[in-house]
Structures are given as C-alpha cells and as structure tokens.
Design an enzyme around this catalytic site. Structure first.
Site, PDB file in Angstrom:
ATOM      1  N   ARG A  37      16.795  22.528  25.542  1.00 29.26           N
ATOM      2  CA  ARG A  37      17.138  21.099  25.564  1.00 29.26           C
ATOM      3  C   ARG A  37      16.389  20.322  24.489  1.00 29.26           C
ATOM      4  NH1 ARG A  37      17.615  20.388  32.110  1.00 29.26           N
ATOM      5  NH2 ARG A  37      19.864  20.677  32.162  1.00 29.26           N
ATOM      6  N   LYS A 201      29.610  27.417  44.974  1.00 26.85           N
ATOM      7  CA  LYS A 201      30.298  26.441  45.829  1.00 26.85           C
ATOM      8  C   LYS A 201      31.683  26.050  45.352  1.00 26.85           C
ATOM      9  CE  LYS A 201      26.533  23.913  47.931  1.00 26.85           C
ATOM     10  NZ  LYS A 201      25.721  22.751  47.597  1.00 26.85           N
ATOM     11  N   GLY A 359      24.559  24.812  33.016  1.00 30.91           N
ATOM     12  CA  GLY A 359      23.925  25.393  34.207  1.00 30.91           C
ATOM     13  C   GLY A 359      23.810  26.902  34.151  1.00 30.91           C
ATOM     14  N   GLY A 382      25.724  19.342  35.898  1.00 27.02           N
ATOM     15  CA  GLY A 382      26.407  18.296  36.677  1.00 27.02           C
ATOM     16  C   GLY A 382      27.239  17.384  35.802  1.00 27.02           C
TER      17      GLY A 382
HETATM   18  P1  AMP Z   1      26.784  27.223  40.888  1.00 22.09           P
HETATM   19  O1  AMP Z   1      25.546  26.393  40.735  1.00 22.09           O
HETATM   20  O2  AMP Z   1      27.722  26.747  41.930  1.00 22.09           O
HETATM   21  O3  AMP Z   1      27.446  27.520  39.550  1.00 22.09           O
HETATM   22  O4  AMP Z   1      26.271  28.630  41.453  1.00 22.09           O
HETATM   23  C1  AMP Z   1      25.487  29.514  40.735  1.00 22.09           C
HETATM   24  C2  AMP Z   1      24.923  30.527  41.691  1.00 22.09           C
HETATM   25  O5  AMP Z   1      25.985  31.185  42.336  1.00 22.09           O
HETATM   26  C3  AMP Z   1      24.095  31.602  41.011  1.00 22.09           C
HETATM   27  O6  AMP Z   1      22.758  31.463  41.406  1.00 22.09           O
HETATM   28  C4  AMP Z   1      24.684  32.903  41.564  1.00 22.09           C
HETATM   29  O7  AMP Z   1      23.702  33.841  41.971  1.00 22.09           O
HETATM   30  C5  AMP Z   1      25.473  32.436  42.761  1.00 22.09           C
HETATM   31  N1  AMP Z   1      26.557  33.346  43.118  1.00 22.09           N
HETATM   32  C6  AMP Z   1      27.540  33.809  42.331  1.00 22.09           C
HETATM   33  N2  AMP Z   1      28.320  34.663  43.010  1.00 22.09           N
HETATM   34  C7  AMP Z   1      27.817  34.753  44.270  1.00 22.09           C
HETATM   35  C8  AMP Z   1      28.178  35.467  45.445  1.00 22.09           C
HETATM   36  N3  AMP Z   1      29.248  36.270  45.444  1.00 22.09           N
HETATM   37  N4  AMP Z   1      27.432  35.284  46.557  1.00 22.09           N
HETATM   38  C9  AMP Z   1      26.365  34.462  46.559  1.00 22.09           C
HETATM   39  N5  AMP Z   1      25.976  33.750  45.472  1.00 22.09           N
HETATM   40  C10 AMP Z   1      26.685  33.894  44.349  1.00 22.09           C
END
Ligand code: AMP
Length: 403
Positions: A37, A201, A359, A382
């Site tokens: 950054r 999510k 991210g 975000g």
């Molecule tokens: P996000 O911030 O929503 O992009 O989520 C990122 C996180 O999702 C990372 O830390 C990954 O380890 C987690 N992730 C990706 N696939 C899976 C999965 N199948 N089960 C649990 N966590 C996951």
C-alpha cells in the site's frame, strides 16, 4: 459516479496539499511486513514533490478506537517511507495530526517537503466523521487529495468530512487507476467477460453478482460461497460453510442466471477434509449429484480436480477476467491448489485483461508469485466490492466535480 477533479488538474506549486493515503499495512515489532500500500501511493507523492507542493499525509493504522495506542503509531510507516523515497532530508513525522504541534510542523514545510501526521484514528472524531475534527484537519492545508482507495468506502473525517471545508478536493493517481480498472474497463469489457468469485461469504458477493449479471458473460463460483448455491440445488454439502440466511437470494440468482442466459457455473467436485488444519487428511469427492456431494461430517475446502479443469478452460477463453475471493482455503497449502491453478490459468491467458479485486485474492496471487502477470491488482477489498456493486464510494463521491 460523476467525473471528479484529478490531482493532474490542479496547480499545487507551493501549496499545502493534504493527501489521504492508505498506509494501513501489517507491522511486526517496528517493521512493515508488507509495504504494497505504501509503494502504491508513491506515484502521487512523487508527482506532488516534482510539482513542488508541500505535502501533508493523513493516514490511519489499525483500530485504536479513538485514542492513542502506542503499538498503532505511524512512526514505523514513516521510517519505511523514508527508506522507499531514498531521500530522508525532506520527509518528516509529527506525533500529532491536529493541534499546535501539527500546525508548527506544517508551517515549517518547504516546497517539495513531505510530512506524515500521526494516526488519525487516535481521535474519536475520525470514525464519527465529526465536523470539528475534519475542520481541524482541513485547516492544515489548502487542497485535499484522496488517494486512499482502500478507505474510500468509509465515511470518516479524513476521507469525507474534510473535503467540505476546502475549496478543491481531487483524486490522487492511485484512486484514478483503481477507478479506471474497476469502473472504466468493466463498463464495456472485451468479451467474453468472465467473473470468478470465491471467498467465505455469499452475502459479501451477492451484490456483485446482481450488479454484473447484465454485463458479464459467465460467472464461475468457488470458495465456501459455492456451498450455499449447491445446497439450494439439493446437493449434499456435509459440514461445509453455508449461509442459511442467503438460501433465498442464492436461489433467486440461480433463477436470474437461467432467465438471462448468463451462465453461473458451480463446482463439479471438491476437496474435502475432516478439519481445516495444515496436514489434515483430505481427498477429492466424486462428481456431485443429487445423491453424492461432500461426505457427511466432512468439509469442502477447495474446488476439486474436475472443477479445476473446467474453470481453467473457461479462463483460457476469456478476454476480460474479474476475480474476487479465493477458491479454497488457500492459506493452507493442501487446500490451495484450486486457487493456484486458477491464478496460473489467468497468468497464462496473457491477452486477457485480468483485474483482481483486492483482499485475499490479491494475497493469494502474490503468494503464488503471479502478481506481475495480472493486469491490475486492486488495493481495496471492501472498496472494490462496493464499486463493483455499482454503489458510490463516499470518499470519492464527495470530491469536487470535474467541470
Ligand atoms: P472473503 O474475505 O469472503 O474473500 O473470504 C476469504 C476467505 O475465504 C479466505 O480466508 C479463505 O480461506 C476462505 N475460504 C475459501 N474457501 C473456503 C472454504 N471452502 N471453506 C472455508 N473457508 C474458505
């Protein structure tokens, strides 16, 4: 969003220019462990220095909760910045961001000098977007530049309130670049336009799917979010992460994709494990069907081999690729192959425009040492999601409009 005044449109010579930067970097002890950054803000700083502005940097670090916290001082960032700029003579740090000490430090600046002020979040007025606090910040300068893309989705005093106290507020070079890729390039993308979404999510990404449904040609879904969609289709998902509250929305999006002819591809198989731990036992599931999915008691943690082949072939055909969210638990080597293979497929498609939406996906791409093979890596998680959803970013929306 209406076009905004840019740093390039302003005459800044000898002027006190307040620049909001995103220096929210990881620090261990007193060392910056990832300076991406800071490095990304250098073009704006060098531009202003070249133009002989008096540069006053505003930034935050961590979540001190509105009071000074010694471990969240920006001093280590200052020391790192000084090294990066390779010229320590004209760069200063002030342990306050408002008040007499800050005013004196600003007064002492000469043309081309750079002053970093202490963490703005040491004051409760920052996150509350308090107008007295933003006025105190604003009176230190004459012009405001927002170059903190990673903080542009937050309506705080140093990102939003401040611009109402100054006659001119404009975008910095980093914000300009982010808008160019995340907005401009995706407005009329080269086709086929593929959107690859993963992460933990569904709720975070649903807005993006809805907003891009009209523009994208295909969605590829991975990560934990895939299991909510699979479950809605009646495929067993074992103990994989699902969001029950989002079943309705996931179903709606599946229908929307059918109606609009925009394919939404879900994993054909998965890597399943009994625990999300390095070294845990894992195996590939059979190809999913109504009867066979992730085994009861097991957790889906990565896309499986069949899915990797399908997704790689789709990526190879795409002309524009937008990627947000890892396709598995990439932080654990045993569950990182799907994410790595997708990153390699994007890197191999060198004719495509590839935009990685901030991210964890950026962290993943960098961990595979493929960052320089992508067209653009966003610095804002975000903020990039919000922009992709077509929602305004308060930190940019409030800047002066370009006439
Ligand atoms: P996000 O911030 O929503 O992009 O989520 C990122 C996180 O999702 C990372 O830390 C990954 O380890 C987690 N992730 C990706 N696939 C899976 C999965 N199948 N089960 C649990 N966590 C996951």
């Amino acid at each position: 969003m209406a076009a905004k005044l840019s740093i390039r449109h302003l005459s800044v010579r000898g002027k006190r220019v307040l620049v909001r930067v995103d220096f929210n970097v990881p620090i261990e002890g007193s060392c910056v462990t990832d300076d991406t950054r800071i490095v990304e803000s250098l073009p704006t700083l060098l531009f202003l220095r070249e133009k002989r502005a008096r540069i006053i940097l505003l930034a935050h670090l961590g979540r001190p909760g509105g009071k000074p916290v010694a471990g969240l001082s920006l001093e280590p960032v200052f020391k790192h910045l000084r090294k990066l700029l390779d010229d320590s003579r004209n760069i200063f740090f002030c342990p306050e961001c408002i008040g007499p000490l800050a005013e004196a430090a600003v007064l002492a600046l000469k043309d081309g000098d750079i002053l970093l002020l202490e963490n703005v979040r040491f004051h409760a007025g920052e996150e509350a977007n308090n107008s007295t606090f933003s006025a105190e910040l604003a009176q230190l300068g004459e012009i405001y530049i927002n170059d903190a893309f990673g903080a542009a989705h937050r309506a705080h005093a140093s990102t939003v309130g401040i611009s109402s106290h100054l006659p001119f507020s404009a975008t910095g070079l980093l914000v300009e670049k982010e808008l160019y890729y995340l907005q401009g390039q995706l407005e009329s993308p080269k086709r086929p336009f593929l959107v690859l979404l993963g992460g933990s999510k569904v709720s975070d990404k649903i807005g993006v799917i809805e907003a891009l449904m009209e523009r994208a040609d295909k969605f590829l879904i991975g990560g934990a979010m895939a299991y909510t969609f699979l479950k809605v289709q009646g495929i067993p998902v074992g103990d994989s992460l699902v969001e029950v509250d989002d079943f309705g929305l996931a179903g709606k999006l599946l229908t929307l994709s059918k109606d609009s002819g925009v394919e939404l591809l879900l994993p054909l198989d998965a890597v399943e494990t009994l625990e999300i731990q390095p070294g845990a036992v894992c195996r590939n599931t059979p190809v999913f069907s109504q009867r066979r999915g992730v085994t009861r008691g097991w957790i889906g943690v990565d896309i499986g081999v069949k899915t990797r082949a399908l997704y790689s072939a789709e990526i190879a055909r795409a002309a524009t690729i937008l990627w947000n969210g890892p396709l598995g638990v990439f932080e654990i080597r045993e569950f990182s192959s799907g994410t790595r293979i997708a990153a390699e497929a994007i890197a191999a498609n060198s004719l495509s425009v590839s935009i990685i939406g901030g991210g964890d996906s950026v962290a993943a791409v960098r961990s595979f040492d493929l960052g320089n093979k992508m067209t653009f890596l966003s610095t804002g998680g975000g903020a990039s999601l919000r922009l992709l959803e077509g929602r305004p970013l308060p930190g940019i929306d409030t800047l002066t409009e370009k006439k």
